[in-house]
Write a protein that holds these residues in place. Sequence first.
Motif, short mmCIF file in Angstrom:
data_model
loop_
_atom_site.label_atom_id
_atom_site.label_comp_id
_atom_site.label_asym_id
_atom_site.label_seq_id
_atom_site.Cartn_x
_atom_site.Cartn_y
_atom_site.Cartn_z
N SER A 1 0.83 -1.21 0.00
CA SER A 1 0.00 0.00 0.00
C SER A 1 0.87 1.26 0.00
CB SER A 1 -0.96 -0.01 1.18
OG SER A 1 -0.27 0.12 2.41
N ARG A 2 2.00 1.23 0.69
CA ARG A 2 2.90 2.39 0.68
C ARG A 2 3.48 2.60 -0.72
NH1 ARG A 2 5.22 4.75 5.09
NH2 ARG A 2 7.27 4.67 4.11
N TYR A 3 3.83 1.50 -1.41
CA TYR A 3 4.32 1.65 -2.78
C TYR A 3 3.23 2.27 -3.67
CZ TYR A 3 5.95 0.69 -7.46
OH TYR A 3 6.32 0.85 -8.77
N THR A 4 2.01 1.75 -3.52
CA THR A 4 0.90 2.29 -4.30
C THR A 4 0.70 3.78 -3.99
OG1 THR A 4 -0.20 0.15 -4.44
CG2 THR A 4 -1.59 2.09 -4.73
N ALA A 5 0.89 4.16 -2.74
CA ALA A 5 0.77 5.58 -2.37
C ALA A 5 1.84 6.42 -3.07
CB ALA A 5 0.86 5.73 -0.86
N TYR A 6 3.04 5.88 -3.19
CA TYR A 6 4.08 6.60 -3.94
C TYR A 6 3.66 6.76 -5.40
CZ TYR A 6 7.71 6.77 -0.34
OH TYR A 6 8.44 7.07 0.79
N VAL A 7 3.15 5.68 -5.98
CA VAL A 7 2.76 5.72 -7.40
C VAL A 7 1.63 6.71 -7.64
CG1 VAL A 7 1.77 4.35 -9.30
CG2 VAL A 7 3.52 3.35 -7.81
N THR A 8 0.69 6.76 -6.71
CA THR A 8 -0.48 7.63 -6.89
C THR A 8 -0.31 9.02 -6.28
OG1 THR A 8 -1.52 6.73 -4.89
CG2 THR A 8 -2.04 5.64 -6.99
N GLY A 9 0.84 9.27 -5.64
CA GLY A 9 1.10 10.58 -5.07
C GLY A 9 0.36 10.85 -3.77
N ASN A 10 0.00 9.81 -3.05
CA ASN A 10 -0.72 9.94 -1.78
C ASN A 10 0.30 10.13 -0.64
OD1 ASN A 10 -2.33 9.73 0.46
ND2 ASN A 10 -3.51 7.99 -0.32
N ILE A 11 0.85 11.32 -0.56
CA ILE A 11 1.92 11.61 0.40
C ILE A 11 1.41 11.56 1.83
CG2 ILE A 11 3.57 13.39 1.12
CD1 ILE A 11 3.59 14.24 -1.89
N ASP A 12 0.17 11.98 2.05
CA ASP A 12 -0.38 11.93 3.42
C ASP A 12 -0.37 10.50 3.95
OD1 ASP A 12 -0.80 14.65 3.38
OD2 ASP A 12 -2.92 14.48 2.84
N TYR A 13 -0.74 9.53 3.11
CA TYR A 13 -0.76 8.13 3.55
C TYR A 13 0.65 7.66 3.88
CZ TYR A 13 -1.39 3.11 3.67
OH TYR A 13 -1.38 1.81 4.07
N ILE A 14 1.60 8.03 3.05
CA ILE A 14 3.00 7.62 3.30
C ILE A 14 3.45 8.16 4.66
CG2 ILE A 14 5.37 7.78 2.49
CD1 ILE A 14 4.13 8.17 -0.37
N GLU A 15 3.16 9.41 4.93
CA GLU A 15 3.56 10.00 6.21
C GLU A 15 2.79 9.37 7.37
OE1 GLU A 15 2.97 14.24 6.53
OE2 GLU A 15 4.44 14.36 8.15
N GLN A 16 1.51 9.13 7.20
CA GLN A 16 0.69 8.56 8.28
C GLN A 16 1.09 7.13 8.65
OE1 GLN A 16 -3.23 8.97 6.70
NE2 GLN A 16 -3.24 11.19 6.94
N THR A 17 1.72 6.42 7.72
CA THR A 17 2.11 5.04 8.00
C THR A 17 3.56 4.94 8.47
OG1 THR A 17 2.58 4.70 5.65
CG2 THR A 17 0.40 4.00 6.47
N CYS A 18 4.15 6.08 8.81
CA CYS A 18 5.48 6.10 9.41
C CYS A 18 5.33 6.10 10.93
CB CYS A 18 6.24 7.37 9.01
SG CYS A 18 6.77 7.45 7.30
N ALA A 19 6.16 5.30 11.61
CA ALA A 19 6.23 5.37 13.06
C ALA A 19 6.80 6.74 13.44
CB ALA A 19 7.11 4.25 13.59
N ARG A 20 6.68 7.09 14.70
CA ARG A 20 7.05 8.45 15.12
C ARG A 20 8.47 8.83 14.71
NH1 ARG A 20 6.61 10.38 21.22
NH2 ARG A 20 7.88 8.54 21.44
N ASN A 21 9.43 7.94 14.91
CA ASN A 21 10.81 8.29 14.55
C ASN A 21 10.96 8.53 13.05
OD1 ASN A 21 10.46 5.52 13.99
ND2 ASN A 21 12.67 5.17 14.08
N ALA A 22 10.28 7.73 12.25
CA ALA A 22 10.36 7.90 10.79
C ALA A 22 9.59 9.13 10.35
CB ALA A 22 9.82 6.66 10.10
N ARG A 23 8.50 9.43 11.05
CA ARG A 23 7.71 10.61 10.70
C ARG A 23 8.51 11.89 10.96
NH1 ARG A 23 1.79 10.49 12.88
NH2 ARG A 23 1.93 8.55 11.74
N GLU A 24 9.33 11.89 12.01
CA GLU A 24 10.14 13.07 12.31
C GLU A 24 11.16 13.34 11.21
OE1 GLU A 24 9.83 12.57 17.16
OE2 GLU A 24 11.74 12.21 16.17
N GLU A 25 11.59 12.28 10.53
CA GLU A 25 12.57 12.43 9.45
C GLU A 25 11.92 12.60 8.08
OE1 GLU A 25 15.25 9.13 9.69
OE2 GLU A 25 15.78 9.55 11.76
N PHE A 26 10.61 12.40 8.02
CA PHE A 26 9.90 12.47 6.74
C PHE A 26 9.90 13.91 6.24
CE2 PHE A 26 6.12 12.55 4.04
CZ PHE A 26 6.34 11.42 3.26
#
Length: 160
Positions: A34-59
């Motif tokens: 689903s994250r790959y599909t979000a990259y393909v479709t430009g769904n950046i909010d989903y990519i950020e929302q599926t990051c754990a807190r540490n990854a979200r801070e670096e996003f």
Amino acid sequence: MALCPCCSGYAFEECCASILAGTPAPTVVALMRSRYTAYVTGNIDYIEQTCARNAREEFNCPEVERYIDEMDWQGLDILRVTEGGAEDERGFVDFAFHLKHKGKPYTQREIATFERIDGRWYYTDSEVNPKGKTVHAEKIGRNDPCPCGSEKKYKKCCGS
């Protein structure tokens, strides 16, 4: 019926659509796809929302938005999955994605780590282009015992 961009072979509606709409991914593979599909479709909010807190801070949302628009996503290969099932709390996905940037093909391999938090899977980090274990070869002298176990000198056995 369009196939899902994640290369699962299923229709989008039968694959990533419900996960992108908010249904928790049951496994790390489902979240990865689903994250790959979000990259393909430009769904950046989903990519950020599926990051754990540490990854979200670096996003870096503006950076991701910029490069997503420049990429022509070509496909995803799931190479190996370790844990990450319905009963696990952590999981790892070894994958490769393929894309074209300015007409040139690229492939990037990663091993992504996921963690289940409050019943949902989240991306935590990844190792980009992982290297295999370093193999150290021991140099064998001509007069050393041959490593094949013959009890002869190396120079008289396998080294000849």
